[in-house]
Motif scaffolding. Structure first.
Motif, short mmCIF file in Angstrom:
data_model
loop_
_atom_site.label_atom_id
_atom_site.label_comp_id
_atom_site.label_asym_id
_atom_site.label_seq_id
_atom_site.Cartn_x
_atom_site.Cartn_y
_atom_site.Cartn_z
N ALA A 81 -34.18 -2.40 32.72
CA ALA A 81 -32.94 -2.58 31.97
C ALA A 81 -33.20 -2.89 30.50
N GLU A 82 -34.13 -3.79 30.24
CA GLU A 82 -34.39 -4.20 28.86
C GLU A 82 -35.05 -3.10 28.04
N ALA A 83 -35.93 -2.34 28.66
CA ALA A 83 -36.66 -1.31 27.93
C ALA A 83 -36.00 0.06 28.02
N LYS A 84 -34.96 0.17 28.86
CA LYS A 84 -34.29 1.45 29.08
C LYS A 84 -35.29 2.53 29.51
N ALA A 85 -36.13 2.16 30.47
CA ALA A 85 -37.16 3.08 30.94
C ALA A 85 -36.56 4.24 31.72
N ASP A 86 -37.12 5.42 31.51
CA ASP A 86 -36.69 6.63 32.22
C ASP A 86 -37.67 7.02 33.32
N VAL A 87 -38.98 6.82 33.07
CA VAL A 87 -40.02 7.25 34.00
C VAL A 87 -41.00 6.11 34.22
N LEU A 88 -41.25 5.76 35.47
CA LEU A 88 -42.21 4.73 35.82
C LEU A 88 -43.46 5.39 36.36
N LEU A 89 -44.60 5.06 35.80
CA LEU A 89 -45.89 5.56 36.27
C LEU A 89 -46.57 4.39 36.95
N VAL A 90 -46.63 4.42 38.28
CA VAL A 90 -46.95 3.23 39.07
C VAL A 90 -48.27 3.39 39.82
N SER A 91 -49.17 2.44 39.60
CA SER A 91 -50.43 2.38 40.34
C SER A 91 -50.59 0.97 40.88
N LEU A 92 -50.18 0.76 42.12
CA LEU A 92 -50.19 -0.56 42.73
C LEU A 92 -50.61 -0.45 44.20
N GLY A 93 -50.98 -1.57 44.78
CA GLY A 93 -51.22 -1.62 46.22
C GLY A 93 -52.57 -2.18 46.62
N LEU A 94 -53.59 -1.92 45.84
CA LEU A 94 -54.93 -2.37 46.24
C LEU A 94 -55.01 -3.89 46.30
N ILE A 95 -54.47 -4.55 45.29
CA ILE A 95 -54.52 -6.01 45.27
C ILE A 95 -53.65 -6.61 46.37
N ASP A 96 -52.52 -5.96 46.65
CA ASP A 96 -51.64 -6.44 47.73
C ASP A 96 -52.41 -6.47 49.05
N LEU A 97 -53.02 -5.33 49.38
CA LEU A 97 -53.72 -5.19 50.65
C LEU A 97 -54.97 -6.06 50.71
N GLY A 98 -55.54 -6.32 49.55
CA GLY A 98 -56.76 -7.11 49.53
C GLY A 98 -56.53 -8.60 49.66
N PHE A 99 -55.33 -9.06 49.21
CA PHE A 99 -55.15 -10.51 49.13
C PHE A 99 -53.79 -11.03 49.61
N TYR A 100 -52.75 -10.20 49.62
CA TYR A 100 -51.42 -10.76 49.78
C TYR A 100 -50.65 -10.28 51.02
N THR A 101 -50.61 -8.98 51.24
CA THR A 101 -49.73 -8.44 52.28
C THR A 101 -50.43 -7.32 53.04
N ASN A 102 -49.99 -7.09 54.28
CA ASN A 102 -50.53 -5.97 55.03
C ASN A 102 -49.81 -4.68 54.63
N SER A 103 -50.17 -3.58 55.25
CA SER A 103 -49.63 -2.29 54.84
C SER A 103 -48.12 -2.21 55.03
N VAL A 104 -47.61 -2.75 56.13
CA VAL A 104 -46.17 -2.69 56.38
C VAL A 104 -45.42 -3.56 55.37
N GLN A 105 -45.90 -4.76 55.13
CA GLN A 105 -45.26 -5.64 54.16
C GLN A 105 -45.31 -5.05 52.75
N THR A 106 -46.42 -4.42 52.44
CA THR A 106 -46.55 -3.80 51.12
C THR A 106 -45.57 -2.66 50.97
N SER A 107 -45.39 -1.88 52.03
CA SER A 107 -44.41 -0.80 52.00
C SER A 107 -43.00 -1.34 51.81
N GLU A 108 -42.69 -2.46 52.42
CA GLU A 108 -41.38 -3.08 52.23
C GLU A 108 -41.16 -3.45 50.76
#
Length: 226
Positions: A90-117
């Motif tokens: 909202a603040e930046a009025k972004a049109d396109v998000l280029l997203v690279s996430l997930g490795l840290i989630d699976l390594g330390f925080y959440t399992n695959s299903v939780q990460t997908s949620e």
């Protein structure tokens, strides 16, 4: 088009890095100059001695300040970005998000299903801020840990399956989602400096993955030329 980079330590980079964000900026300059912007609430690199993103020591000091913007963080994943993305879009009025996430989630925080949620929560929040936002999502690239930790490797593979399903299920004509392809030739022994974080060759390959997806699916930019 206003692009926002969203990612973890592979995206924010550390002091002294070029970052794949820099490589994408170079690509956009070559293919879309004057027709794009880079947005986001952060600009820094991670500084290990401070354990915080307080450095601006990019490998190329000529990297323009307005092109350094991003929403990424060392040790942050889908879990952390889902609550932040709505306000950031909202603040930046972004049109396109280029997203690279997930490795840290699976390594330390959440399992695959939780990460997908959290992927679903992220997309919902981004669209609440901009109903026409687009996003390109990169699957998890297993790091060196996956070579000796079989359960972790299995979670990475399972999450990538769930991510592909999420992209297919959530894709909409007015707010399209793309699943980028992991570079076939990506080698953590040569494309990273520590088995996880990209070195110069890895940075080019990550930028190329996003650029190729956008060019082939949406006609944005052009073929990636390192």
């Amino acid at each position: 088009m206003r692009f926002m980079f969203v990612g973890d330590s592979m995206t924010i980079g550390r002091a002294g890095d070029y970052t794949w964000r820099y490589r994408m900026w170079q690509h956009l300059e070559a293919t879309s100059r004057g027709r794009y912007g880079i947005v986001g609430p952060r600009t820094g690199l991670y500084e290990a001695t401070a354990d915080a993103a307080v450095s601006h020591a990019y490998a190329d000091p000529a990297f323009p300040a307005d092109a350094r913007r991003h929403l990424s963080g060392w040790g942050e994943g889908w879990l952390h970005m889902a609550p932040l993305i709505g306000d950031a879009v909202a603040e930046a009025k972004a049109d396109v998000l280029l997203v690279s996430l997930g490795l840290i989630d699976l390594g330390f925080y959440t399992n695959s299903v939780q990460t997908s949620e959290n992927v679903h929560a992220f997309v919902t929040a981004a669209r609440a801020a901009n109903p026409h936002v687009r996003a390109v999502l990169l699957p998890v690239i297993p790091n060196v840990r996956a070579q000796y930790d079989a359960p972790f490797a299995a979670e990475c593979a399972r999450f990538n399956e769930l991510l592909a399903k999420a992209v297919a299920d959530l894709d909409e004509p007015g707010s399209p989602l793309l699943l980028a392809s992991v570079p076939e030739a990506y080698d953590i022994a040569t494309d990273t400096y520590d088995g996880t974080h990209p070195g110069p060759s890895g940075e080019h390959k990550l930028a190329a993955a996003f650029a190729t997806a956008m060019h082939q699916a949406w006609g944005l930019g052009g073929p990636y030329a390192p």
